[in-house]
Scaffold this motif. Sequence first.
Motif, PDB file in Angstrom:
ATOM      1  N   TYR A  19       0.836  -1.205   0.000  1.00 52.02           N
ATOM      2  CA  TYR A  19       0.000   0.000   0.000  1.00 52.02           C
ATOM      3  C   TYR A  19       0.871   1.255   0.000  1.00 52.02           C
ATOM      4  O   TYR A  19       0.606   2.220  -0.735  1.00 52.02           O
ATOM      5  N   GLN A  20       1.911   1.229   0.806  1.00 48.25           N
ATOM      6  CA  GLN A  20       2.787   2.396   0.900  1.00 48.25           C
ATOM      7  C   GLN A  20       3.540   2.646  -0.406  1.00 48.25           C
ATOM      8  O   GLN A  20       3.554   3.766  -0.927  1.00 48.25           O
ATOM      9  N   ILE A  21       4.170   1.612  -0.950  1.00 48.60           N
ATOM     10  CA  ILE A  21       4.988   1.783  -2.154  1.00 48.60           C
ATOM     11  C   ILE A  21       4.127   2.167  -3.351  1.00 48.60           C
ATOM     12  O   ILE A  21       4.491   3.053  -4.143  1.00 48.60           O
ATOM     13  N   ASN A  23       1.317   3.796  -3.453  1.00 51.05           N
ATOM     14  CA  ASN A  23       0.898   5.196  -3.352  1.00 51.05           C
ATOM     15  C   ASN A  23       2.068   6.163  -3.495  1.00 51.05           C
ATOM     16  O   ASN A  23       1.925   7.238  -4.091  1.00 51.05           O
ATOM     17  N   GLN A  24       3.233   5.803  -2.992  1.00 48.16           N
ATOM     18  CA  GLN A  24       4.402   6.650  -3.170  1.00 48.16           C
ATOM     19  C   GLN A  24       4.758   6.793  -4.647  1.00 48.16           C
ATOM     20  O   GLN A  24       5.065   7.898  -5.123  1.00 48.16           O
ATOM     21  N   ARG A  25       4.724   5.683  -5.371  1.00 48.59           N
ATOM     22  CA  ARG A  25       5.102   5.734  -6.796  1.00 48.59           C
ATOM     23  C   ARG A  25       4.079   6.536  -7.605  1.00 48.59           C
ATOM     24  O   ARG A  25       4.458   7.277  -8.516  1.00 48.59           O
ATOM     25  N   ARG A  27       2.250   9.012  -6.475  1.00 53.57           N
ATOM     26  CA  ARG A  27       2.449  10.425  -6.147  1.00 53.57           C
ATOM     27  C   ARG A  27       3.703  10.982  -6.835  1.00 53.57           C
ATOM     28  O   ARG A  27       3.701  12.105  -7.341  1.00 53.57           O
ATOM     29  N   GLU A  28       4.773  10.174  -6.877  1.00 53.29           N
ATOM     30  CA  GLU A  28       5.989  10.628  -7.555  1.00 53.29           C
ATOM     31  C   GLU A  28       5.741  10.871  -9.039  1.00 53.29           C
ATOM     32  O   GLU A  28       6.260  11.822  -9.623  1.00 53.29           O
ATOM     33  N   SER A  33      -0.947  15.670  -4.483  1.00 51.71           N
ATOM     34  CA  SER A  33      -1.448  14.751  -3.461  1.00 51.71           C
ATOM     35  C   SER A  33      -2.089  13.516  -4.078  1.00 51.71           C
ATOM     36  O   SER A  33      -2.939  12.871  -3.461  1.00 51.71           O
ATOM     37  N   SER A  35      -2.821   9.778  -5.297  1.00 50.28           N
ATOM     38  CA  SER A  35      -2.612   8.432  -4.749  1.00 50.28           C
ATOM     39  C   SER A  35      -3.279   7.433  -5.678  1.00 50.28           C
ATOM     40  O   SER A  35      -4.003   7.799  -6.603  1.00 50.28           O
ATOM     41  N   ARG A 217       8.489  -4.937  -2.611  1.00 50.45           N
ATOM     42  CA  ARG A 217       8.718  -3.610  -3.192  1.00 50.45           C
ATOM     43  C   ARG A 217       8.684  -3.674  -4.720  1.00 50.45           C
ATOM     44  O   ARG A 217       8.039  -2.841  -5.367  1.00 50.45           O
ATOM     45  N   GLU A 221       5.916  -1.829  -7.072  1.00 50.78           N
ATOM     46  CA  GLU A 221       6.322  -0.864  -8.088  1.00 50.78           C
ATOM     47  C   GLU A 221       5.810  -1.254  -9.459  1.00 50.78           C
ATOM     48  O   GLU A 221       5.367  -0.399 -10.242  1.00 50.78           O
TER      49      GLU A 221
END
Length: 230
Positions: A19-21, A23-25, A27-28, A33, A35, A217, A221
Amino acid sequence: MRAIGLIGGLSWESTVIYYQIINQRVRERLGGSHSANSLIWSIDYTTVENLIFADRWDEVSALLTGAGRKLEELGAGVLLICSNTFSRVSDDVARTASVPVLHIADVVGAEVRARGMRKVGLLGTRFTMEQPFYRDRLAAHGFDVVVPRREQRELVHRVIFDELVRGVISEASRDAYARIVAELADDGAEGVILGCTEIELLLGEKDTAVPVLPSARLHAEAAAGFALAG
């Protein structure tokens, strides 16, 4: 952007990584903001853990294919089984789905090939290290896969089920894993696959002399990239 359907809870400790990775990708890539559009079907881990130790994989397949169908009905445009061990039933999920299912071993295998590695070590549960469903899928990408000695495999397996899936992070276990990686490197492994999604909660490249490939990860990704491509 496609909605990503995560079959998680296998265990939830590593589903958090996904979930974290993801959403980070997103956003990048999109900025601000943004997601991901995502759905998680989180399975009670004790239920499936008991099934795999009883070798009742047909029932595991039924649970995970059912989860995949529910996610698809809710709008998922791609599915992931957030686990290496439970990828044993990935083909079953794919057969019942009408959307793509990203196989974790294919994502890891593509990364190994992209790095030009010809021989890699594999850490994971005893199921993943010893049964052909995962090792053969990796080897199909064109490199050799080696695993630790039997007593080391037992240690790796025990730490996963007695510690990592329960949220326990032990320095002693980290040191033991690092020694196993070092021995695989001495035997010619150019890198080591962290072939259980919880292992990357314990071990990273700062702990080893050779590259490690974090399967959760990499899988997350790949999912973000696939969703954004849509």
